[in-house]
Structure formats: structure tokens, C-alpha cells
Motif scaffolding. Structure first.
Motif, PDB file in Angstrom:
ATOM      1  N   ARG A 125       0.990  -1.060   0.149  1.00 21.19           N
ATOM      2  CA  ARG A 125       0.137  -0.022  -0.064  1.00 21.19           C
ATOM      3  C   ARG A 125       0.889   1.379   0.077  1.00 21.19           C
ATOM      4  N   ASN A 130      -2.363  -0.200  -5.754  1.00 23.83           N
ATOM      5  CA  ASN A 130      -3.602  -0.348  -5.575  1.00 23.83           C
ATOM      6  C   ASN A 130      -4.171  -1.752  -5.534  1.00 23.83           C
ATOM      7  N   GLY A 131      -5.362  -1.860  -4.942  1.00 23.96           N
ATOM      8  CA  GLY A 131      -5.843  -3.306  -4.411  1.00 23.96           C
ATOM      9  C   GLY A 131      -5.380  -4.564  -5.482  1.00 23.96           C
TER      10      GLY A 131
ATOM     11  N   ARG B  78     -14.482   9.008   2.372  1.00 24.19           N
ATOM     12  CA  ARG B  78     -13.118   8.493   1.806  1.00 24.19           C
ATOM     13  C   ARG B  78     -12.774   8.461   0.408  1.00 24.19           C
ATOM     14  N   GLY B  80     -11.751   6.859  -3.145  1.00 22.83           N
ATOM     15  CA  GLY B  80     -11.706   5.418  -3.672  1.00 22.83           C
ATOM     16  C   GLY B  80     -10.365   4.753  -3.740  1.00 22.83           C
ATOM     17  N   GLU B  81     -10.240   3.427  -3.800  1.00 24.86           N
ATOM     18  CA  GLU B  81      -8.879   3.005  -3.673  1.00 24.86           C
ATOM     19  C   GLU B  81      -7.953   3.458  -4.572  1.00 24.86           C
ATOM     20  N   ARG B  82      -8.185   3.419  -5.928  1.00 20.24           N
ATOM     21  CA  ARG B  82      -7.326   4.129  -6.866  1.00 20.24           C
ATOM     22  C   ARG B  82      -6.745   5.509  -6.467  1.00 20.24           C
ATOM     23  N   LEU B  84      -6.437   6.578  -3.442  1.00 17.53           N
ATOM     24  CA  LEU B  84      -5.769   6.695  -2.316  1.00 17.53           C
ATOM     25  C   LEU B  84      -4.420   6.076  -2.710  1.00 17.53           C
ATOM     26  N   ALA B  85      -4.476   5.308  -3.592  1.00 20.94           N
ATOM     27  CA  ALA B  85      -3.140   4.543  -4.011  1.00 20.94           C
ATOM     28  C   ALA B  85      -2.438   5.701  -4.624  1.00 20.94           C
TER      29      ALA B  85
END
Lengths: 219, 253
Positions: A125, A130-131, B78, B80-82, B84-85
Motif C-alpha cells: 500500500r 492499488n488493490g 473517503r 476510492g482505492e485508486r 488513495l493508491a
């Protein structure tokens, strides 16, 4: 003991046995392939934040693991057509073994995932993966190594389970042995040959997996 | 020039309020160390800045961008994941327990982010990664797996991995706490040389002498708040806060 062995009958039918063995391997391969996809999907689903996927996976796993495979095979082949879903013999068996192996592989992968250090995932992370990237490049490689031994045991037992396809007349190894048994009454020869072929194939698979474990040493 | 600005940061784990409104500014090129007892919120603060933890209130502004959350019509959400990355890649983090990718060599550890996050070509990534490994003195260990490296070497690979991403801000979370005493020096020397080159760093540490000697400024956290802060030399020589006095006495500096 009055029984006298005559293996000539086996020699004459060796082709059938080998074809049966190959079919069994092919069935196992197809079912494990699908089962691995199911298992990966379910195992990752249980790591989701929301609880719903975890529950659904739990129901699937315990339903399948607490039903005998033979019953699943018979259900899919005989009962599903009554409900309007008609599959061929091979497809039907592959489907049965796939959902069965999916449940066991879910548990194998879940244990493998549990062994992935949380800090290492955080490190992924932190560098901005990314995930999906974390799953592909960090979590899965570690997970595979964690579950390699358990995976081997599961694969071997799934290959042996292909013998159940005989009950729906899929011409794999057990079916061939039974056929020879009833046609020639060379009972001992037929079943001894089938046993030996299963045994040696499983030993070969196990040896291959051990090589794999050695190639990828524990971290 | 302000690089990082934290305003009124609050964070709770269940009933426990870990951060109770932290305000902190870090300038570009500045080295700031955070000291304080276990449970004072130091590590949580770092993890919030790197978006590894969500936070309940306040904001974190990095290089003029409020990170982690968007505000729309008064509600706070918050990212999104993208996204945040993408924002996480702006900060680098080094962990107490190294957290190297165990299946990759030292070189592979440094290259992964360059390839997948910065989308460099393989050759370019390799050159840059080798460059960083040699800066932390490990070019001869490039092809070793983490399990074949000492703790100090692993931590230096982790530093190279973080720095190679060219982050605006580097966060160090008790990076010597898991090391044998004789290996602490090599890691601290690496950080000292980074500090000299003007890398902006926020350092949570239990090494009081290191904080005093390397950090321009030291923050003392107590009970989820910044209890005292000032130029390191002054703070260690002349602590005002009673809890800080007690803390430094026990740390035996």
C-alpha cells in the motif's frame, strides 16, 4: 488359494486402462482449474470489509464439505435434469468435482491468505500499489507458497475422487476395471491393475509437487 | 515552504480516542522527529499521513492537496482505492518490522513500485533501483532474498524501496526498534546522509540521541496530543513540559 492370476487379459485391455487413467487426469485437471478459480474468488471474498460475502462463502463451504461427493455427483447427474438443467456425463462430473474442489480449495487458500503478513501488505500500500496490484504482486505469490503443501494433498485426493465418475458411466479407470471385471471375471487382475495405476500416478504427482516445493523454498 | 500541514486530526479506535486534535506543519527539507511513550499516538499519526489508517476529523494537506477525503455538500467521504493508491505514492514509509516482500530479491523489492506504480521500463527501473541499493551500501546484495539478509540490511533495502519512489515526504516508523544493537548504527547513518541531502522526513523514534542529533525539530506526543515541540537541541536541553521531563529522564539521554 485356488485363484490363479492370468494377466494376459490385462495386457489385451491395457489401452482401455490407460485411456481411462488419462480421462481421469483430464477430469481432475478441468475440475481443479475451475475449483481453483472458485477457491481464489471465495477466499479473497472473505477478506472483504463487509461481512456478507464471508457469510455466503461460509454457507457454500460447509454445505459442500458436509455432503458426500458421491451424493453430489448423483444429484447433479440425475436430479438436475429433473429441474431442467441437463448436462452431458463429462460436463456433469466436472461440474460436480469443480464445486466440490472449490469448497476445499477455498479453505486451503484462506489458510494461505491468513499467513500473508499484514505489514507486508501495508508496505505494498505504502508504495502506492492499488488493490488489484497488491493481490497480484504481493499477496498471491506469498499465498501460493504458503499453501503449496496443502494444495498438493488436495490435488491428489481430487484426482482419486475421479473414480466416482464410474457411477455415472464415465469411462475412466475405475469404470474400465469394473467393465473388465464383469466381462472376464478376472476380478483380482482388474482391481490390482487399477490400484497400481492410481498408486503410481499419485506417487508421481506427489514427487512433482515435492520438486516444486524445493524449487520455491520457504521464505 | 510548508510541505505537510495537519490540522485538528482526530482518530479513534472504537472507544479509545488515539488522536485528539493534532496540529503539525512540516516544511520542505525539514527533518522532524516524534517522540513519546507507547500509546501516545505517534505511529497512528504516521499511518494516517500515509493513508494506511482512515481518520475521523481534521485534515491532512500534502503539497497543497487535502488527502484521503473529499468534501461534497458538507459530507466527508473517503476517496476510492485508486485515488488513495495514487496519493500514497507521494509519501514513502519505512516500517519497524521492515516488511520487505519476502518472495522478491532486494532488487525486486525496490523495482516493484517503479514498474507498477511509476510505470517505468524495466531497464530504467533496474538502473534506478541499483542506484538506490548502492546508496544504502547494498549493491552486492541486490540478488539476495530478504531471508538471506541481516536485519540492518533488510531495513536499508526498505529505505531504498521507499526512497526510489521519489516521495515528497518520507515517514519512518521506529525503524531501528526491531534491530540488534550492533545493527542500529548502519541504518541511522543511512538516514543521516538522507537528511543532509535535504530529504523531508517525519521520524517516529525511540532513539533519543538520534532525534536530538538529526532532527531539526522534535515533537513530544502525550495522550494523543502534541504536548511540546521545538528545535531538537533546545527541547532536549531544556524541556518545559513535566511529562516530557519525566519521559526524557526515563529514556536516560
Amino acid at each position: 488359494m485356488a485363484y490363479s492370476f492370468r494377466f494376459g487379459v490385462i495386457e489385451a485391455n491395457l489401452d482401455n486402462f490407460l485411456q481411462g487413467l488419462l480421462l481421469g487426469l483430464a477430469l481432475a485437471f478441468a475440475a481443479i482449474l475451475i475449483g481453483t478459480l472458485i477457491g481464489l474468488l471465495c477466499a479473497f471474498a472473505t477478506t472483504a470489509k463487509s461481512r456478507a460475502p464471508s457469510r455466503l462463502v461460509g454457507i457454500y463451504v460447509s454445505a459442500i464439505r458436509n455432503t458426500p461427493l458421491l451424493v453430489i455427483v448423483l444429484f447433479v447427474y440425475f436430479a438436475l435434469p429433473q429441474l431442467g438443467i441437463r448436462l452431458g456425463k463429462l460436463e456433469s462430473f466436472i461440474f460436480s468435482l469443480a464445486i466440490y474442489s472449490g469448497a476445499y480449495l477455498t479453505e486451503v487458500f484462506r489458510a494461505g491468505l491468513a499467513g500473508v503478513p499484514k505489514g507486508v501488505v501495508d508496505a505494498g500500500r505504502a508504495i502506492g500499489l492499488n488493490g488489484l496490484q497488491r493481490a497480484l504482486y504481493v499477496i498471491m505469490p506469498i499465498m501460493w507458497r504458503n499453501c503449496l503443501p496443502a494444495l498438493g494433498t488436495t490435488f491428489i485426493s481430487l484426482f482419486k475422487d475421479t473414480s466416482l465418475a464410474a457411477v455415472i458411466a464415465v469411462p475412466e479407470l475405475t469404470y474400465q476395471a469394473r467393465k473388465l471385471n464383469t466381462e472376464t471375471f478376472r476380478v483380482a487382475e482388474a482391481w490390482a491393475t487399477a490400484s497400481l495405476l492410481y498408486l503410481s500416478t499419485c506417487l508421481l504427482i506427489a514427487a512433482g509437487l515435492r520438486q516444486l516445493e524445493r524449487r520455491f523454498p520457504k521464505f | 515552504m510548508t510541505l505537510l500541514s495537519i490540522r485538528g486530526l482526530t482518530k479513534r479506535f472504537g472507544a479509545a480516542e488515539v488522536l485528539k486534535g493534532v496540529d503539525l506543519e512540516v516544511n520542505k527539507g525539514e527533518v522532524v522527529s516524534i517522540i513519546g511513550a507507547s500509546g501516545s499516538g505517534k505511529t497512528t499519526l504516521l499511518r494516517c499521513v500515509n493513508l494506511l489508517e482512515d481518520f475521523d476529523g481534521g485534515e491532512i494537506v500534502l503539497d497543497d492537496v487535502a488527502i484521503g477525503y473529499v468534501k461534497r455538500n458538507g459530507t466527508r467521504r473517503r476517496l476510492g482505492e485508486r485515488e488513495l493508491a495514487r496519493q500514497r505514492a507521494m509519501t514513502g514509509m519505512v516500517f519497524q518490522s521492515f516488511n520487505l516482500f519476502p518472495h522478491l530479491t532486494a532488487l525486486g523489492n525496490v523495482m516493484l513500485g517503479l514498474l507498477k506504480v511509476r510505470h517505468m521500463a524495466k531497464a530504467e527501473a533496474k538502473t534506478l533501483a541499483m542506484n538506490w541499493l548502492s546508496r544504502v551500501g547494498l549493491s552486492d546484495r541486490a540478488m539476495h532474498l530478504p531471508s538471506q539478509l541481516s536485519g540492518g540490511q533488510q531495513q536499508r533495502v526498505a529505505i531504498a524501496r521507499a526512497l526510489a519512489m521519489d516521495p515528497k515526504l518520507v515517514l519512518l516508523d521506529e525503524i531501528t526498534s526491531a534491530l540488534d544493537p550492533e545493527l542500529v548504527g548502519e541504518v541511522l547513518d543511512t538516514i543521516k546522509s538522507l537528511a543532509k541531502e535535504g530529504t523531508t522526513m517525519l521520524i517516529v523514534t525511540h532513539e533519543m540521541r538520534f532525534a536530538r542529533d538529526v532532527a531539526h525539530r522534535t515533537i513530544f506526543m502525550d495522550g494523543g496530543l502534541i504536548a511540546e515541540q521545538g528545535p531538537s537541541a533546545k527541547l532536549f536541553r531544556n524541556p518545559g513540559n513535566a511529562r516530557l521531563k519525566e519521559f526524557l529522564k526515563r529514556a536516560n539521554i
